[in-house]
Design an enzyme around this catalytic site. Sequence first.
Site, PDB file in Angstrom:
ATOM      1  CB  VAL A   1      49.005  15.260 -12.923  1.00  0.00           C
ATOM      2  CG1 VAL A   1      49.971  14.115 -13.170  1.00  0.00           C
ATOM      3  CG2 VAL A   1      47.630  14.716 -12.531  1.00  0.00           C
TER       4      VAL A   1
ATOM      5  NE  ARG B   1      33.401   6.636 -14.196  1.00  0.00           N
ATOM      6  CZ  ARG B   1      32.325   5.993 -14.609  1.00  0.00           C
ATOM      7  NH1 ARG B   1      32.157   4.701 -14.318  1.00  0.00           N
ATOM      8  NH2 ARG B   1      31.406   6.609 -15.326  1.00  0.00           N
TER       9      ARG B   1
ATOM     10  CB  SER C   1      24.851  15.888  -7.568  1.00  0.00           C
ATOM     11  OG  SER C   1      24.267  17.125  -7.195  1.00  0.00           O
TER      12      SER C   1
ATOM     13  CG  PHE D   1      51.991  16.882 -17.049  1.00  0.00           C
ATOM     14  CD1 PHE D   1      51.411  15.703 -16.632  1.00  0.00           C
ATOM     15  CD2 PHE D   1      53.373  17.018 -16.931  1.00  0.00           C
ATOM     16  CE1 PHE D   1      52.175  14.674 -16.102  1.00  0.00           C
ATOM     17  CE2 PHE D   1      54.141  15.998 -16.405  1.00  0.00           C
ATOM     18  CZ  PHE D   1      53.548  14.823 -15.994  1.00  0.00           C
TER      19      PHE D   1
ATOM     20  CG  LEU E   1      33.044  11.442  -6.315  1.00  0.00           C
ATOM     21  CD1 LEU E   1      31.723  12.191  -6.179  1.00  0.00           C
ATOM     22  CD2 LEU E   1      32.807   9.955  -6.546  1.00  0.00           C
TER      23      LEU E   1
ATOM     24  CE1 TYR F   1      41.692  16.004 -21.769  1.00  0.00           C
ATOM     25  CE2 TYR F   1      40.121  14.333 -21.060  1.00  0.00           C
ATOM     26  CZ  TYR F   1      41.385  14.899 -20.992  1.00  0.00           C
ATOM     27  OH  TYR F   1      42.341  14.364 -20.163  1.00  0.00           O
TER      28      TYR F   1
END
Length: 331
Positions: free
Chosen positions: A17, A220, A205, A74, A189, A142
Amino acid sequence: MTTTAKRYLVTGGAGYVGSVVAAHLLERGHQVTVLDDLSTGFAEGVPDGAEFVEGRIQDAAKWLDASYDGVLHFAAFSQVGESVAKPEKYWENNVGGTIALLAAMRDAGVRRLVFSSTAATYGEPETVPITETAPTSPTSPYGASKLAVDHMIGGECAAHGLAAVSLRYFNVAGAYGSLGERHHPESHLVPLVLQVALGEREAISVYGEDYPTPDGTCVRDYIHVADLAEAHLLALDAMTADSVPAGEHLICNLGNGNGFSVRQVVETAREVTGHPIPEITAARRPGDPAVLVASADAARERLGWTPSRPDLAAVVADAWAFARHRREGGA
């Protein structure tokens, strides 16, 4: 939109990003310094035209001075699983590093900050779409480290007149030309599905197919990385124009407001790539909510931000172009 060139420090600007945001700043005509220790970023990801400093945010005071108009932050570790196994790594870098960065900004008189926060601050939501007033209950070190930084920034604004915007992302995907996603190990993903299309992985998966969603798989909210970058520039514009004034800490969620299921992402990747992409059904992962979708009303109202690339196929197509470019020998 600003018209005067400014100078910005982008911490973590060699990452996914951060590099895309740095490229957008350069295209706007600003001067950009990227500070990155390359522990998870890549030197070749630093956009042409940016000054690159290899170093840690804990040492930001060595480079930050009054010539900078703001900081975009970031430089955080972001692997949920790793944070559970090594929480101390996340507290030391994400929290300790930001403490040092805020001190360096205070000493240098740099009073504008855009922070890369995360939807992981919310944990498992009680209602969707998720608004900024939703309870924050992170389920990993996190997410907890990012929430702690948000609290620190709020205190800095109130006590020392910092103007700050925290942008809480949901699922970021896509690519911007030669800048794209390449985490090691990969856990997201879209790039995982594309690894199957490239023959680098046998199958994708699918964790759980019995969720209370239309096709039984998790839903999502995916946002294109270029839309995300544009939100950061709008946040800078808002602070420059004093619509986010000194002393205010604005928190905005960023997402399309529409969810896509795991199976929709896989099927879209099949259509975009022309590859079959085999899938394996696995058990649910602990802590995976059925639906995570953002309300971006605050970003629209306060920053004037509306995602211009909401189509999932366009997101996957840009990521696919980047993946093939890298496979064929690109940086």
